[in-house]
Design an enzyme around this catalytic site. Structure first.
Site, PDB file in Angstrom:
ATOM      1  N   TYR A  65      17.013  18.945   4.777  1.00 20.11           N
ATOM      2  CA  TYR A  65      17.872  18.894   5.954  1.00 20.11           C
ATOM      3  C   TYR A  65      19.015  17.899   5.786  1.00 20.11           C
ATOM      4  CZ  TYR A  65      13.945  21.221   8.381  1.00 20.11           C
ATOM      5  OH  TYR A  65      12.928  22.061   8.751  1.00 20.11           O
TER       6      TYR A  65
ATOM      7  N   TRP B 144      16.193  20.756  12.006  1.00 22.87           N
ATOM      8  CA  TRP B 144      16.847  21.639  11.044  1.00 22.87           C
ATOM      9  C   TRP B 144      18.277  21.936  11.493  1.00 22.87           C
ATOM     10  CZ3 TRP B 144      18.333  26.916  11.672  1.00 22.87           C
ATOM     11  CH2 TRP B 144      18.739  27.536  10.484  1.00 22.87           C
TER      12      TRP B 144
ATOM     13  N   LEU C  84      12.017  29.428  19.243  1.00 20.83           N
ATOM     14  CA  LEU C  84      12.847  30.144  20.207  1.00 20.83           C
ATOM     15  C   LEU C  84      13.602  31.283  19.536  1.00 20.83           C
ATOM     16  CD1 LEU C  84      14.236  27.036  22.126  1.00 20.83           C
ATOM     17  CD2 LEU C  84      12.097  28.288  22.483  1.00 20.83           C
TER      18      LEU C  84
ATOM     19  N   ASP D  73      10.272  16.020  13.669  1.00 17.32           N
ATOM     20  CA  ASP D  73      10.093  16.758  12.419  1.00 17.32           C
ATOM     21  C   ASP D  73      11.410  16.838  11.662  1.00 17.32           C
ATOM     22  OD1 ASP D  73       8.201  18.953  10.948  1.00 17.32           O
ATOM     23  OD2 ASP D  73      10.293  19.619  10.968  1.00 17.32           O
TER      24      ASP D  73
ATOM     25  N   ASN E   5       5.050  27.467   5.319  1.00 12.54           N
ATOM     26  CA  ASN E   5       5.342  28.818   4.835  1.00 12.54           C
ATOM     27  C   ASN E   5       4.276  29.321   3.867  1.00 12.54           C
ATOM     28  OD1 ASN E   5       8.072  29.117   6.119  1.00 12.54           O
ATOM     29  ND2 ASN E   5       8.465  27.320   4.838  1.00 12.54           N
TER      30      ASN E   5
ATOM     31  N   SER F  71      11.424  27.377  14.468  1.00 11.63           N
ATOM     32  CA  SER F  71      12.198  28.440  15.131  1.00 11.63           C
ATOM     33  C   SER F  71      11.394  29.079  16.264  1.00 11.63           C
ATOM     34  CB  SER F  71      12.632  29.513  14.127  1.00 11.63           C
ATOM     35  OG  SER F  71      13.482  28.971  13.142  1.00 11.63           O
TER      36      SER F  71
END
Length: 276
Positions: free
Chosen positions: A51, A22, A190, A46, A140, A188
């Site tokens: 993107y 991403w 991190l 991924d 999601n 995400s």
């Protein structure tokens, strides 16, 4: 000793550590990062239609000295492409850009805009039956979205990709995934680099001579969650990779579990109502 691909836990062929792409939208940088990751030992890449880097990802895979059949490749169908015809057409375009005749996992990117479970998922079933996609995933999705998807799919729902990190631990989704034999994949992981300098992660990292990102990734692995951290530099790609050598104690895991901070990084206006 540096980790090898054999050191990465897998679930039904999906390595539990991968490279996220991403916002890796500079073509040459994306090609280089994918090649670097694969040469280092990563076997899970991924990407997504939105993107804008599927072609670069495909070029990186082609450039790396790793057979395609050894790579777990995932992409996602964007919310404007979720009608039956658009799923089929845009997936074909994705395959052409990626330079492959199949993907290991194809996700519905969000349950939003053109998403209509019966229509959208019938196209996913067709792609699955044709062998163009090896696994069906969602992204999601809240539990009720997954339940509804299963009502319309003949193929199994393999994975749900969601934001998950020490500051958004997704207890309900992790529990649901465990109960329903559903893989949870963390984007995400991190927290958009917010784990760096954050306690108690820094204290735990210092104790092990590790980095805070390594601690966050090790915690997710202990929770049975696959992580796909985005990284572009060789140093960051390597730092994430070396998280595989980090073993956290039960007390350290419990300390991270007890973090009270809750910080969602991705919250578009078309996200599920349950997030509000």
């Amino acid at each position: 000793m540096a980790p090898t691909p054999a050191d990465v836990p897998t679930t039904d062929g999906m390595p539990m550590l991968g490279l996220g792409t991403w916002e890796n939208d500079d073509h040459e940088a994306c090609v280089q990062s994918v090649e670097t990751a694969l040469e280092m030992g990563y076997r899970h890449i991924d990407t997504a239609q939105i993107y804008g880097n599927e072609e670069a990802v495909g070029e990186g895979i082609e450039t790396a000295d790793v057979p395609r059949e050894d790579i777990f490749l995932a992409t996602k169908v964007w919310i404007s492409n979720l009608s039956y015809d658009e799923v089929l057409a845009t997936t074909e375009e994705s395959l052409e850009k990626l330079g492959t005749d199949y993907v290991d996992l194809l996700y519905v990117h969000w349950p939003a805009r053109e998403y209509a479970p019966a229509e959208t998922l019938s196209a996913f079933d067709e792609l699955y039956d044709d062998g163009v996609i090896r696994r069906v995933g969602v992204s999601n999705f809240e539990p009720h979205h997954v339940d509804e998807a299963r009502e319309h799919l003949d193929a199994p729902v393999f994975a749900n990709q969601v934001e998950c990190h020490p500051f958004l631990q997704q207890d309900e989704l992790r529990e649901y995934a465990d109960e329903e034999s559903l893989e949870l994949v963390a984007y995400s992981p991190l927290a958009r680099s917010d784990v760096i300098g954050a306690e108690p992660l820094t204290e735990i990292a210092d104790r092990h001579g590790a980095s805070e990102p390594q601690v966050a990734l090790a915690w997710l692995r202990e929770k049975g969650v696959t992580a796909i951290p985005k990284a572009t530099s060789e140093a960051h790609i390597r730092d994430n990779w070396e998280s595989l050598t980090l073993e956290l104690s039960d007390d350290e895991i419990a300390t991270i579990d007890d973090i009270a901070r809750r910080d969602r990084k991705v919250d578009p206006d078309f996200g599920p109502d349950a997030w509000e």
